[in-house]
Design a protein around this motif. Structure first.
Motif, PDB file in Angstrom:
ATOM      1  N   TYR A 183      94.392  16.176 -31.248  1.00 15.01           N
ATOM      2  CA  TYR A 183      93.560  16.915 -32.205  1.00 15.01           C
ATOM      3  C   TYR A 183      93.467  18.408 -31.884  1.00 15.01           C
ATOM      4  CZ  TYR A 183      91.703  12.889 -34.786  1.00 15.01           C
ATOM      5  OH  TYR A 183      91.553  11.795 -35.605  1.00 15.01           O
ATOM      6  N   GLY A 184      94.062  18.823 -30.787  1.00 11.29           N
ATOM      7  CA  GLY A 184      93.978  20.235 -30.426  1.00 11.29           C
ATOM      8  C   GLY A 184      92.610  20.655 -29.932  1.00 11.29           C
ATOM      9  N   LEU A 185      91.816  19.696 -29.466  1.00 15.21           N
ATOM     10  CA  LEU A 185      90.443  20.013 -29.055  1.00 15.21           C
ATOM     11  C   LEU A 185      90.411  20.844 -27.778  1.00 15.21           C
ATOM     12  CD1 LEU A 185      88.816  16.506 -29.704  1.00 15.21           C
ATOM     13  CD2 LEU A 185      88.790  18.516 -31.190  1.00 15.21           C
ATOM     14  N   ILE A 186      91.407  20.661 -26.917  1.00 11.98           N
ATOM     15  CA  ILE A 186      91.434  21.414 -25.661  1.00 11.98           C
ATOM     16  C   ILE A 186      91.548  22.903 -25.950  1.00 11.98           C
ATOM     17  CG2 ILE A 186      92.707  21.771 -23.507  1.00 11.98           C
ATOM     18  CD1 ILE A 186      93.590  18.835 -23.672  1.00 11.98           C
ATOM     19  N   GLU A 187      92.415  23.234 -26.900  1.00 11.23           N
ATOM     20  CA  GLU A 187      92.601  24.649 -27.246  1.00 11.23           C
ATOM     21  C   GLU A 187      91.449  25.169 -28.098  1.00 11.23           C
ATOM     22  OE1 GLU A 187      95.978  27.527 -29.373  1.00 11.23           O
ATOM     23  OE2 GLU A 187      96.302  25.360 -29.159  1.00 11.23           O
ATOM     24  N   LEU A 188      91.011  24.359 -29.059  1.00 10.31           N
ATOM     25  CA  LEU A 188      89.948  24.813 -29.965  1.00 10.31           C
ATOM     26  C   LEU A 188      88.647  25.118 -29.232  1.00 10.31           C
ATOM     27  CD1 LEU A 188      90.425  22.425 -33.038  1.00 10.31           C
ATOM     28  CD2 LEU A 188      90.560  24.924 -33.073  1.00 10.31           C
ATOM     29  N   LEU A 191      88.769  24.195 -23.519  1.00 16.03           N
ATOM     30  CA  LEU A 191      88.392  23.316 -22.415  1.00 16.03           C
ATOM     31  C   LEU A 191      89.356  23.499 -21.246  1.00 16.03           C
ATOM     32  CD1 LEU A 191      87.682  20.003 -24.380  1.00 16.03           C
ATOM     33  CD2 LEU A 191      86.050  21.774 -23.708  1.00 16.03           C
ATOM     34  N   ASP A 192      88.806  23.504 -20.059  1.00 15.40           N
ATOM     35  CA  ASP A 192      89.612  23.550 -18.848  1.00 15.40           C
ATOM     36  C   ASP A 192      90.220  22.162 -18.641  1.00 15.40           C
ATOM     37  OD1 ASP A 192      90.255  23.196 -15.989  1.00 15.40           O
ATOM     38  OD2 ASP A 192      89.421  25.206 -15.768  1.00 15.40           O
ATOM     39  N   MET A 193      91.543  22.072 -18.585  1.00 20.34           N
ATOM     40  CA  MET A 193      92.206  20.774 -18.505  1.00 20.34           C
ATOM     41  C   MET A 193      91.867  20.048 -17.210  1.00 20.34           C
ATOM     42  SD  MET A 193      95.937  21.571 -20.205  1.00 20.34           S
ATOM     43  CE  MET A 193      96.444  19.874 -20.039  1.00 20.34           C
ATOM     44  N   VAL A 194      91.668  20.791 -16.133  1.00 19.20           N
ATOM     45  CA  VAL A 194      91.295  20.168 -14.862  1.00 19.20           C
ATOM     46  C   VAL A 194      89.897  19.569 -14.961  1.00 19.20           C
ATOM     47  CG1 VAL A 194      90.849  20.568 -12.407  1.00 19.20           C
ATOM     48  CG2 VAL A 194      92.797  21.679 -13.529  1.00 19.20           C
ATOM     49  N   LEU A 300      82.137  20.627 -18.033  1.00 14.16           N
ATOM     50  CA  LEU A 300      83.143  20.661 -19.089  1.00 14.16           C
ATOM     51  C   LEU A 300      82.796  21.669 -20.176  1.00 14.16           C
ATOM     52  CD1 LEU A 300      85.769  19.386 -20.157  1.00 14.16           C
ATOM     53  CD2 LEU A 300      84.369  17.680 -21.327  1.00 14.16           C
ATOM     54  N   PHE A 301      81.508  21.773 -20.511  1.00 17.05           N
ATOM     55  CA  PHE A 301      81.071  22.695 -21.563  1.00 17.05           C
ATOM     56  C   PHE A 301      80.294  23.886 -21.001  1.00 17.05           C
ATOM     57  CE2 PHE A 301      80.907  18.648 -24.286  1.00 17.05           C
ATOM     58  CZ  PHE A 301      82.220  18.821 -24.700  1.00 17.05           C
ATOM     59  N   SER A 302      80.473  24.188 -19.736  1.00 17.96           N
ATOM     60  CA  SER A 302      79.687  25.262 -19.111  1.00 17.96           C
ATOM     61  C   SER A 302      80.023  26.627 -19.685  1.00 17.96           C
ATOM     62  CB  SER A 302      79.920  25.270 -17.599  1.00 17.96           C
ATOM     63  OG  SER A 302      81.300  25.494 -17.301  1.00 17.96           O
ATOM     64  N   HIS A 303      81.197  26.765 -20.308  1.00 14.32           N
ATOM     65  CA  HIS A 303      81.597  28.060 -20.867  1.00 14.32           C
ATOM     66  C   HIS A 303      81.000  28.290 -22.254  1.00 14.32           C
ATOM     67  CE1 HIS A 303      84.312  25.055 -22.469  1.00 14.32           C
ATOM     68  NE2 HIS A 303      84.668  25.885 -23.434  1.00 14.32           N
TER      69      HIS A 303
END
Length: 494
Positions: A183-188, A191-194, A300-303
């Protein structure tokens, strides 16, 4: 850590079990600073292994104690006296645990790049040896097959059991990561993949693999079903990326840290979770709090802006709480009312969220709507978990919960009732909302599976009847002896 905090918000003040503080789990405490003395509660969040945050309810301070997974899994439970029952302090995580076998594993064997199947079955490697830590590498054949399966992850016939074997028991991690990427959620969401990988690993670890049913494979199965529903035309055209993110997160974490027993069991054994959540959606509240704890631990959502993060956590809780089966009629009535009035507007954020709740409810109990080979396996697993709870209740002289008595229930009987009174009404309304090929397929499998269980029950009844007819007639003396000992209810001795 030799500290026990009190819970004054509960009906009775009780210390939190020490074994709870030593393992990864979600425990909520009162925010009253007078409870803690020194250090100040806010200082706890700065410690390694503790997370705290404010909430609008009474359990305002939430602390998550961390530790080594391999150590925690072997931690026993402290004897805590709550009334006169010794089992009230049981950490249900270890109910199904088996003693670990000790034995050396040679370095040569560990270094060999074996496939999962060979590793599991090869007598040269595994004869009489149960390694403490599974090998987390697969050969190219199994990795390739797992990738091929992910290309068809939207198929309703997707076999999660095979996929779990191909991924060496990491189906939840691999499937959820794949869907985030799809879904492209990592880029949207940048999100840090690690961090995402770490979060998913912790989620999978916090499911109890000893549970026959409520384990990480069930979570992966629900996540795959949720993806199928997200692909339905009405949803795919209207859901936002945030909706999809929340839907997948809720599916993956909806049963997090499930103890393998139901809410009535926790209530009647006066378990600390039942007291903590005041006997209301006990398990679902715990799953939600556990998920939030992992999100904060992984950062995960700290940014994201703090307000956005809190809003995501609240919506995640709303989705997970909707899976409470005791509130089934409440949600179903609301769904039916919307469909009758034809007033569902998916441009409305509130309506989209409600549809996500219904989709998650469907995904959670969709096993009877799968092909027979898959449905039967899930039916047997959930019944095994029910009967295990019943055995515990019998052992401790408790009233056996409905569906949990193996002497009066069978897999087929439980499934037919479940299909008739819970599954059929929900999926009939879902088909009204989304009248697609998938909905008709699910209803078709549901009818076939119900007929299959009915046929099996009839065969069993016929076999039992033949056995009774073939049994030798009792002698007069034995018949008289039987009549003198056991009389039909309401009969009188002559």
């Amino acid at each position: 850590m030799e500290v026990c905090y009190q819970l004054p918000v509960l009906p009775l003040d009780r210390p939190v079990p020490k074994h709870v503080l030593s393992r990864r789990g979600a425990i909520s405490f009162s925010s009253s600073s007078s409870l803690f003395g020194a250090p100040d509660p806010r200082q706890l969040s700065q410690r390694r292994g503790a997370i705290s945050y404010d909430s609008s309810d009474q359990t305002a301070l939430y602390i998550r104690m961390l530790g080594d997974v391999r150590v925690r899994s072997r931690v026993g439970f402290e004897t805590e006296r709550r009334g006169s029952h010794p089992y009230l302090s049981i950490d249900f995580r270890i109910l199904h645990s088996q003693p670990e076998s000790a034995g050396p594993v040679s370095a040569r064997k560990i270094r060999r790049l074996l496939s999962f199947q060979r590793y599991l079955h090869s007598s040269r490697v595994c004869r009489g040896v149960t390694p403490q830590n599974p090998l987390h590498f697969l050969d190219h054949d199994y990795t390739g097959q797992a990738k091929c399966m992910l290309e068809k992850v939207g198929s309703w016939n997707f076999d999660i059991f095979i996929f779990d074997r191909l991924t060496n028991g990491n189906s939840l991690i691999n499937l959820t990561f794949h869907l985030f990427n799809h879904y492209g959620l990592i880029e949207l969401f940048q999100l840090d993949m690690v961090k995402l990988r770490r979060f998913l690993v912790m989620v999978q670890e916090d499911y109890h693999r000893q549970n026959p049913y409520h384990n990480a494979v069930h979570a992966a199965d629900v996540t795959q079903a949720m993806y199928c529903y997200l692909q339905e035309p009405k949803l795919s055209k209207s859901l936002t990326s945030c909706d999809i993110l929340l839907g997948l997160l809720a599916a993956a974490t909806h049963d997090l840290d499930h103890p393998g027993v139901n809410q009535p069991f926790l209530i009647k054994t006066n378990h600390y979770l039942a007291a903590l959540y005041q006997n209301t959606s006990v398990l679902e509240n715990h799953h939600w709090r556990s998920a939030v704890g992992l999100l904060r631990e992984s950062r995960l959502f700290s940014h994201l802006p703090a307000e956005d993060g809190l809003n995501m956590e609240r919506q995640l809780g709303s989705l997970i709480l909707a899976t409470d089966i005791s509130r089934q009629n409440e949600y179903l009535s609301k769904f039916r009312e919307h469909l009758d009035k034809e007033d569902l507007l998916l441009g409305n954020a509130g309506h989209r969220h409600f549809i996500l709740q219904m989709a998650l409810k469907c995904a959670d109990i969709c096993n009877p709507c799968r092909p027979w080979e898959l449905s039967k396996q899930w039916s047997e697993k959930v019944t095994e978990e029910f009967f295990h709870q019943g055995d515990i209740e019998k052992k401790h002289k408790l009233e056996v919960s409905p569906l949990c008595d193996s002497q009066t229930n069978s897999v087929g009987k439980i499934q037919i009732d479940f299909m008739t009174y819970v599954v059929e009404p929900l999926f009939a309304e879902w088909a009204r909302f989304s009248d697609t090929r998938l909905s008709q397929t699910m209803l078709g499998y549901l009818g076939l599976n119900k007929a299959g269980w009915s046929g099996m029950l009839q065969e069993q009844a016929g076999a039992a009847e033949e056995t009774d007819l073939g049994a030798p007639s009792p002698t007069p003396s034995s018949a008289e002896e039987t009549d003198s000992k056991v009389l039909p209810q309401g009969s009188k001795e002559s």
